[in-house]
Design a protein around this motif. Structure first.
Motif, PDB file in Angstrom:
ATOM      1  N   VAL A  49       0.887  -1.230   0.043  1.00 42.02           N
ATOM      2  CA  VAL A  49      -0.112   0.143   0.076  1.00 42.02           C
ATOM      3  C   VAL A  49       1.054   1.437  -0.015  1.00 42.02           C
ATOM      4  N   VAL A  50       0.893   2.078  -1.070  1.00 39.78           N
ATOM      5  CA  VAL A  50       1.693   3.278  -1.279  1.00 39.78           C
ATOM      6  C   VAL A  50       0.986   4.428  -1.391  1.00 39.78           C
ATOM      7  N   SER A  51       1.843   5.556  -1.333  1.00 33.94           N
ATOM      8  CA  SER A  51       1.351   7.028  -1.759  1.00 33.94           C
ATOM      9  C   SER A  51       2.356   7.184  -2.806  1.00 33.94           C
ATOM     10  N   ARG A 103      -3.135   7.255  -3.651  1.00 39.58           N
ATOM     11  CA  ARG A 103      -2.691   6.102  -2.720  1.00 39.58           C
ATOM     12  C   ARG A 103      -3.660   4.747  -2.973  1.00 39.58           C
ATOM     13  N   GLY A 104      -3.026   3.737  -2.806  1.00 40.31           N
ATOM     14  CA  GLY A 104      -3.743   2.431  -3.126  1.00 40.31           C
ATOM     15  C   GLY A 104      -2.710   1.429  -2.876  1.00 40.31           C
ATOM     16  N   ARG A 105      -3.143   0.147  -3.056  1.00 36.81           N
ATOM     17  CA  ARG A 105      -2.438  -1.254  -3.305  1.00 36.81           C
ATOM     18  C   ARG A 105      -2.001  -1.468  -4.652  1.00 36.81           C
ATOM     19  N   VAL A 106      -0.543  -1.921  -4.896  1.00 38.74           N
ATOM     20  CA  VAL A 106      -0.052  -1.912  -5.897  1.00 38.74           C
ATOM     21  C   VAL A 106      -0.307  -3.322  -6.411  1.00 38.74           C
ATOM     22  N   TYR A 116      -5.527   0.044  -8.858  1.00 44.78           N
ATOM     23  CA  TYR A 116      -7.104   0.132  -9.063  1.00 44.78           C
ATOM     24  C   TYR A 116      -7.664   1.136  -8.118  1.00 44.78           C
ATOM     25  N   ASN A 117      -8.802   1.799  -8.614  1.00 44.77           N
ATOM     26  CA  ASN A 117      -9.646   2.635  -7.850  1.00 44.77           C
ATOM     27  C   ASN A 117      -8.709   3.414  -6.777  1.00 44.77           C
TER      28      ASN A 117
END
Length: 126
Positions: A49-51, A103-106, A116-117
């Protein structure tokens, strides 16, 4: 200023004169990403999970029969992360050249980094 500091300073000045415009742009994007607290796209790995922060290079609407998608390539000076919004045809402000933080999961798709989203924040136009 010490001798070592002056050498480093001189080296930076010389790099600015000899670097291509693309190299200078990439360096500035990496610096902006770090200032925003983002992880460099080059360092992102699947499941993390990154920004990430950077500039949108391309924005493409992909009409699919069962699920349309809006895809944007975010470049931060080190690598590209593709942002994919499922079920969207258009999002105001998502356009080439725009700076944003996502931000989200790679995930990995065809050996490319994808989120995604993603949650996102548009930066003010520069």
């Amino acid at each position: 200023m010490t001798t070592d500091e002056s050498r480093v300073s001189l080296r930076r000045i010389l790099q600015r004169f000899t670097a291509s415009e693309a190299e200078i742009d990439a360096q500035e994007l990496r610096q902006e990403s770090a200032e925003c607290g983002g992880v460099l796209a080059q360092q992102c790995s699947r499941g993390q999970v990154v920004s990430v922060a950077g500039r949108l290079r391309t924005v493409v609407y992909t009409p699919r029969t069962n699920l349309p998608t809006l895809e944007a390539d975010l470049y931060d000076g080190s690598d590209v992360v593709t942002l994919v919004w499922l079920g969207r045809r258009h999002i105001s402000g998502i356009e080439p050249g725009r700076h944003l933080t996502a931000r989200g999961r790679v995930a990995m798709r065809d050996e490319r980094k994808v989120i995604y989203n993603p949650y996102y924040e548009l930066d003010s136009p520069k």
